[in-house]
Each structure stands twice: as C-alpha cells, then as structure tokens.
Design an enzyme around this catalytic site. Structure first.
Site, mmCIF file in Angstrom:
data_model
loop_
_atom_site.group_PDB
_atom_site.id
_atom_site.type_symbol
_atom_site.label_atom_id
_atom_site.label_comp_id
_atom_site.label_asym_id
_atom_site.label_seq_id
_atom_site.Cartn_x
_atom_site.Cartn_y
_atom_site.Cartn_z
ATOM 1 N N LEU A 209 23.353 13.350 -27.340
ATOM 2 C CA LEU A 209 23.098 14.166 -26.144
ATOM 3 C C LEU A 209 24.146 13.777 -25.109
ATOM 4 O O LEU A 209 24.365 12.588 -24.873
ATOM 5 C CB LEU A 209 21.699 13.874 -25.580
ATOM 6 C CG LEU A 209 20.496 14.214 -26.470
ATOM 7 C CD1 LEU A 209 19.208 13.702 -25.829
ATOM 8 C CD2 LEU A 209 20.399 15.725 -26.696
ATOM 9 N N HIS A 210 24.818 14.756 -24.538
ATOM 10 C CA HIS A 210 25.755 14.405 -23.467
ATOM 11 C C HIS A 210 25.901 15.468 -22.385
ATOM 12 O O HIS A 210 26.632 15.291 -21.439
ATOM 13 C CB HIS A 210 27.131 14.044 -24.047
ATOM 14 C CG HIS A 210 27.884 15.216 -24.604
ATOM 15 N ND1 HIS A 210 27.552 15.808 -25.791
ATOM 16 C CD2 HIS A 210 28.939 15.916 -24.135
ATOM 17 C CE1 HIS A 210 28.379 16.805 -26.040
ATOM 18 N NE2 HIS A 210 29.233 16.905 -25.041
#
Ligand code: UDP
Length: 363
Positions: A209-210
């Site tokens: 996740l970014h």
C-alpha cells in the site's frame, strides 16, 4: 536520431528497460538511433532505484539530475530546471516519457516548451477520473501536449479519441511493464525470507500500500492492515513497505505474528513472491497488471483505477478502500470462487520492439 528517455521512479525503470533494449537491438542492426537515459533522481533510495538498474540490466544513465523536493511543486520545478539545462547542451529529436509520475509530466513540459521538441508518451491515455491522485494530473497534463501516444489498451485509445487526439497519433502497442515481467520471469529469485517465514506456494499473502489516500492517515492504514490480518486467517502476510508507508507504520501500533512488514524488495524477489501468492492485496497500479498476467488473484484497495482491464479482464477485484470490503473478498477466495482472468490484448512481451519500430519510421 537522438531520443531522450526519461525515468525517475521505480515503475519508470521497469517500463523503460525493454525500450532501451529494443533501441540497442536497432543499433546492432545499423539503425541510426541514439538515446540518452535521463534519470531525474525522483527516487534516489537504493532499494527503489539502483537495485532496479542492477537487476534489470539498465545501463548507467547519461545523467542523473538528482532533483529533490519536499513538495510536488518543488520536485516538479527542480526536475524542469535541471532537464532544461541538459536540453540546452544538445537538443534531442524526441523526448520519450513513460507512465504517470512527476518526472513524466515535468520533463514533458520542459521538452515541449523548448521549441516544441516532439514528445512521445508510453502508457498514454489511461485515466482514473480521480483528480485527488497526483498521477492523474500528471497523465492529463502530459497527454495534453504529447505528439505520439503509445497505449496499453483499447480503453486508453478511446479515452484519447474522446479528448480529440487524432487517430493517426495513437499507437496501440501493449505494455512495456509486461515486456519486463515476461523477460525476467525465468530469473525470479527466491528471497531469503522464504525460509525465514516458512513460506509455501499459495500459502501466504503479499500486500503493498502506498497511495496517499491509504497511508497518509496512519489510522486509515491501521484499519486496513487489521482487516487484512483478520482475512488472512493466520496465513503469513508479506508487506514490503514503500518509504512513505514505513513512515505511517512508525506512527501506529499494529502487529500480529503473521504480519511481516519489510523494506521494498528487489524486482526479481518481489515477483517470485507474487507469482506464488495465494492473493495480492494492493493499491499499486503496476502490480495489478502483473497479477493479471501471472493470473494471481488480487484485491485492489482503491475506489477507482486507471487500469480497468485488471478487473474487467484480469484477476483483480476493485474493492474500494473501506476495510469492511476485505473479509467478504477473502471469503470468496477461500470458497474457490475467484475468477481466473484473461490477459489483455498485446500484453505479450513485444511492446518495446513495436514502439521503437514505429519511432524509427516516424523520423
Ligand atoms: N515492486 C518491486 N518491489 C516491491 C514492490 C513493488 O519490485 O517491493 C515492483 C512491482 O513488481 C511493479 C512496480 O514495482 O513492477 C510497481 O511500482 P509501484 O507500486 O511503486 O508503482 P505504481 O505501479 O503504483 O505506479
């Protein structure tokens, strides 16, 4: 013919590698084509930059602009200023940008404003319709001034036609990120953590996740990770965290015996894990394309995507960003009801060759 190839961030390196290789092939065949690889320095962390040059055999850049900035505007300005200086030393016949990062947009504007240097955009025309994503702004601005549009899908072609791009400037060629994936697949490398965490094929989950919308609010990240832990039902979760995500992790207290938050992995190790994962849970764009080609189930934790084929054709489910959507998706997976998926047209490993062939005939 001199082509500037612009790359600044992790996904750019993966997309540009096969284009360099295709140019080198043309050179061997005696074609008069030269290139300068311009590394803007947007990603400078070894794990996001030089590691990819080494693993993917990308030659040393002609120049590294070392452009830095704390904010979007600072970074954009630094890249533009430094790339302009390169352009002043020698004018290329074409600037080629890939993807949708800040370097893509900044160098596109700089080249175009430098007396209208012709501009090619690889991965043109994809749209999420979500202007809260910095990448969507980069896509729109870049495509507004591009001359030659290289596209990955028919949806991208239609998006471009819809905004008035003449059809003869659109080249549907496929996906260079998939060129790299297919070429490197025989070299995928088992990471050391395989033994360390006792992994077995289809018995673990890979998560990344970014996106700012998922990680900039640490509480949001916490609620998503807790939902993944619950859904994993004890299966190991390997979570290579982007530096931005690591910062958010430092502010929250979330732990579980099966959660392994680690530094970003090399390309060969990361995709070794993805290929054999039970499922990938991600908000990345590129990873959803890779899972589509490797036919690995994927939950996309986003409200929209510029890559609709990954869920209309591929193995992704577009779940949104509410943690409550995660458990039902795991249930579907465990019931064996995940769709098998197909590979989109022309994602066949030969895209870069098509691009270079077209460029050769245009100039
Ligand atoms: N990737 C990698 N190591 C990791 C995580 C991702 O090599 O630890 C690769 C992945 O295989 C894909 C690319 O990085 O090719 C995706 O980059 P990212 O998610 O940063 O960008 P996006 O595609 O969302 O723009």
């Amino acid at each position: 013919m001199l082509v500037d190839l612009i790359a600044g961030a992790r996904p750019n390196f993966i997309k540009i590698a096969p284009i360099i290789e295709a140019i080198q092939e043309e050179q061997k065949n005696g074609t008069d084509i030269e290139y300068r690889l311009i590394h803007t320095g947007q990603h400078y962390d070894k794990l996001l930059s030089s590691a990819f040059f080494e693993q993917l055999g990308i030659p040393e850049p002609y120049v590294n602009l070392h452009a830095k900035g704390e904010t979007q505007a600072e970074l954009t300005a630094a890249i533009m200023h430094r790339y302009e200086q390169v352009l002043q030393t020698r004018r290329p016949d074409l600037a080629l940008v890939v993807g949708d990062v800040t370097s893509t947009m900044a160098c596109a504007i700089t080249a175009k404003k430098m007396n209208n240097i012709p501009l090619a955009h690889v991965e043109a025309g994809i749209r999420s319709g979500d202007l809260t994503m910095p990448e969507e702004i980069n896509r729109i601005v870049t495509d507004a001034i591009t001359d030659f549009f290289f596209t990955t899908t028919n949806t991208a072609n239609e998006n471009l036609i819809h905004i008035g791009v003449p059809e003869q400037r659109i080249f549907f060629v496929g996906n260079t990120m998939i060129d790299t994936l297919l070429k490197q697949m025989p070299r995928f490398k088992k990471p050391a953590l395989w033994e360390q965490y006792n992994l077995a094929p289809q018995q673990y989950i890979v998560t990344t996740l970014h996106r700012p919308s998922n990680v900039d609010d640490p509480q949001k990240l916490k609620s998503l990770v807790e939902a993944i832990i619950q859904g994993a039902n004890g299966l190991p979760i390997i979570f290579p965290a982007h530096p931005r995500t690591m910062k958010a992790f430092d502010k929250i207290n979330v732990s579980a015996e099966n959660l392994h938050v680690i530094e970003p992995l090399g390309y060969l190790e990361f995709n070794y894990l993805v290929k054999q994962a039970k499922i990938v849970v991600t908000d990345s764009g590129g990873i959803t394309e890779e899972t589509t080609v490797m036919k690995v189930p994927c939950m996309t934790l986003r409200d929209n995507t510029e890559r609709p084929e990954t869920y209309t054709i591929g193995t992704s489910m577009l779940l949104g960003t509410s943690p409550s959507a995660i458990q039902p998706a795991f249930d579907k997976l465990y019931r064996g009801e995940w769709k098998k998926g197909e590979v989109p047209e022309l994602w066949d490993g030969h895209t870069a060759k098509r691009i270079v062939h077209i460029l050769k005939n245009l100039f």
